[in-house]
Design an enzyme around this catalytic site. Sequence first.
Site, PDB file in Angstrom:
ATOM      1  N   ARG A   1       0.875  -1.179   0.000  1.00 46.09           N
ATOM      2  CA  ARG A   1       0.000   0.000   0.000  1.00 46.09           C
ATOM      3  C   ARG A   1       0.900   1.213   0.000  1.00 46.09           C
ATOM      4  O   ARG A   1       1.675   1.429   0.941  1.00 46.09           O
ATOM      5  CB  ARG A   1      -0.902   0.012   1.241  1.00 46.09           C
ATOM      6  CG  ARG A   1      -1.537   1.377   1.477  1.00 46.09           C
ATOM      7  CD  ARG A   1      -2.641   1.385   2.492  1.00 46.09           C
ATOM      8  NE  ARG A   1      -3.818   0.705   1.982  1.00 46.09           N
ATOM      9  CZ  ARG A   1      -5.031   0.826   2.500  1.00 46.09           C
ATOM     10  NH1 ARG A   1      -5.224   1.602   3.546  1.00 46.09           N
ATOM     11  NH2 ARG A   1      -6.052   0.176   1.989  1.00 46.09           N
TER      12      ARG A   1
ATOM     13  N   HIS B   1      -7.448   0.624  -6.452  1.00 50.58           N
ATOM     14  CA  HIS B   1      -7.612  -0.192  -5.239  1.00 50.58           C
ATOM     15  C   HIS B   1      -8.296  -1.500  -5.662  1.00 50.58           C
ATOM     16  O   HIS B   1      -9.475  -1.720  -5.383  1.00 50.58           O
ATOM     17  CB  HIS B   1      -8.462   0.593  -4.225  1.00 50.58           C
ATOM     18  CG  HIS B   1      -8.400   0.073  -2.825  1.00 50.58           C
ATOM     19  ND1 HIS B   1      -7.617  -1.001  -2.445  1.00 50.58           N
ATOM     20  CD2 HIS B   1      -9.037   0.484  -1.695  1.00 50.58           C
ATOM     21  CE1 HIS B   1      -7.773  -1.213  -1.143  1.00 50.58           C
ATOM     22  NE2 HIS B   1      -8.626  -0.336  -0.670  1.00 50.58           N
TER      23      HIS B   1
ATOM     24  N   GLN C   1     -10.155  -4.008  -3.244  1.00 54.95           N
ATOM     25  CA  GLN C   1     -11.420  -3.424  -2.790  1.00 54.95           C
ATOM     26  C   GLN C   1     -12.518  -3.640  -3.827  1.00 54.95           C
ATOM     27  O   GLN C   1     -13.605  -4.140  -3.510  1.00 54.95           O
ATOM     28  CB  GLN C   1     -11.218  -1.922  -2.540  1.00 54.95           C
ATOM     29  CG  GLN C   1     -12.467  -1.210  -2.076  1.00 54.95           C
ATOM     30  CD  GLN C   1     -12.872  -1.638  -0.673  1.00 54.95           C
ATOM     31  OE1 GLN C   1     -12.075  -1.556   0.251  1.00 54.95           O
ATOM     32  NE2 GLN C   1     -14.084  -2.110  -0.508  1.00 54.95           N
TER      33      GLN C   1
ATOM     34  N   ASP D   1     -17.145   7.165  -1.399  1.00 60.06           N
ATOM     35  CA  ASP D   1     -15.865   7.056  -0.691  1.00 60.06           C
ATOM     36  C   ASP D   1     -15.571   8.440  -0.092  1.00 60.06           C
ATOM     37  O   ASP D   1     -16.218   9.433  -0.452  1.00 60.06           O
ATOM     38  CB  ASP D   1     -14.765   6.630  -1.688  1.00 60.06           C
ATOM     39  CG  ASP D   1     -13.395   6.444  -1.041  1.00 60.06           C
ATOM     40  OD1 ASP D   1     -13.323   6.295   0.197  1.00 60.06           O
ATOM     41  OD2 ASP D   1     -12.380   6.445  -1.786  1.00 60.06           O
TER      42      ASP D   1
ATOM     43  N   CYS E   1     -16.305   1.812   0.776  1.00 62.12           N
ATOM     44  CA  CYS E   1     -15.110   0.999   1.038  1.00 62.12           C
ATOM     45  C   CYS E   1     -14.649   1.122   2.478  1.00 62.12           C
ATOM     46  O   CYS E   1     -13.940   0.249   2.968  1.00 62.12           O
ATOM     47  CB  CYS E   1     -13.999   1.405   0.078  1.00 62.12           C
ATOM     48  SG  CYS E   1     -13.566   3.134   0.161  1.00 62.12           S
TER      49      CYS E   1
ATOM     50  N   ARG F   1     -13.635  -8.449   1.938  1.00 61.42           N
ATOM     51  CA  ARG F   1     -12.211  -8.245   1.646  1.00 61.42           C
ATOM     52  C   ARG F   1     -11.433  -9.499   2.022  1.00 61.42           C
ATOM     53  O   ARG F   1     -10.539  -9.936   1.306  1.00 61.42           O
ATOM     54  CB  ARG F   1     -11.662  -7.037   2.436  1.00 61.42           C
ATOM     55  CG  ARG F   1     -12.196  -5.682   2.013  1.00 61.42           C
ATOM     56  CD  ARG F   1     -11.678  -5.253   0.661  1.00 61.42           C
ATOM     57  NE  ARG F   1     -10.215  -5.199   0.624  1.00 61.42           N
ATOM     58  CZ  ARG F   1      -9.466  -4.191   1.071  1.00 61.42           C
ATOM     59  NH1 ARG F   1     -10.031  -3.107   1.565  1.00 61.42           N
ATOM     60  NH2 ARG F   1      -8.145  -4.233   1.000  1.00 61.42           N
TER      61      ARG F   1
END
Length: 309
Positions: free
Chosen positions: A107, A134, A137, A229, A269, A297
């Site tokens: 990340r 992402h 996700q 988001d 998310c 996830r």
Amino acid sequence: MQSLKGRDFLSLKDFSPEELWLLLKTAGYLKTGSYLHGQQEILSGKTLGMVFAKNSTRTRVSFEVAMRQLGGHALFLNAQDLQLGRGETIADTARVFSRYLDGIMIRTYAHDDAVELARYADIPVINGLTDWVHPCQALADIFTLYEKKGRVAGLKLAYVGDGNNVAHSLLYGGALFGMKVFVATPPAYRPSPVVVEEATAIAGETGGTVAVVDDPQEAVRGADAVYTDVWVSMGQEAEREERLAVFRPYQVNAELMALADERAVVLHCLPAHKGEEITEEVFEGPQSVVFDQAENRLHVQKAILAMLL
Ligand code: CP
Ligand code: NVA
């Protein structure tokens, strides 16, 4: 079906719909426990290095638990604590990691850094979020939609807010799965034209559609899923005041949700900033599936790890 062993997972666009379906089906098996017996054998003796240059709750914990449930180990590596933080190159780090580890999750900020890591590593590199995309996700989000709606092709997904990393992966993922993806953003915060162009081309092959609009109402009207988001992503803290003002008309609230299909689900998310991109009422309301989404996830990443490592 080609094996996914050894592949990197940097962006959904690197995978065919068939390969992504294989990952979703595997996630389904792992989640229902049909394969529970023997899950500990799948990655027995394998180690995943997890490099974090940004904060994380879900990605860190779900990857660590995923490795544990599959019989392997995960190492949390704060990017600042590694010699990377003192200038050792990504290329050298990648080659050293390859001598100890079986896979790397990263990340970080610049997507090119994840690409560079993958170029020099001879083990799979999984993108746990960059400024650009992402992918773990979005694949978990599509898995969640499949669970809730029993299908994904043809569903209308409305993403409302910032045309950011999450929006980019939803554009790729939605297009690959033949969805109708509508993204509503303020004009200055549209998704990258590169992503929109690529997603549009993919949708042309899959029967999906891609639309980028200014008006959140247009995006949400009749939608099967409404997604938002944060307005201020990690690394954008200095822009906070300006962003809060610009994004205000893009809040997912009861009034906006009234335009969606009455069976529409609400996705986020997480982490959420309630009162900003989403109201407390919608977040806590009956249409919200955000915690199922967060759980997924784990299952989707178990599938990614099981197939790639
Ligand atoms: N959604 C997500 O990636 O959450 P974290 O930032 O907590 O990992
Ligand atoms: N767009 C957000 C997603 C967090 C999971 C960020 O990049 O901070």
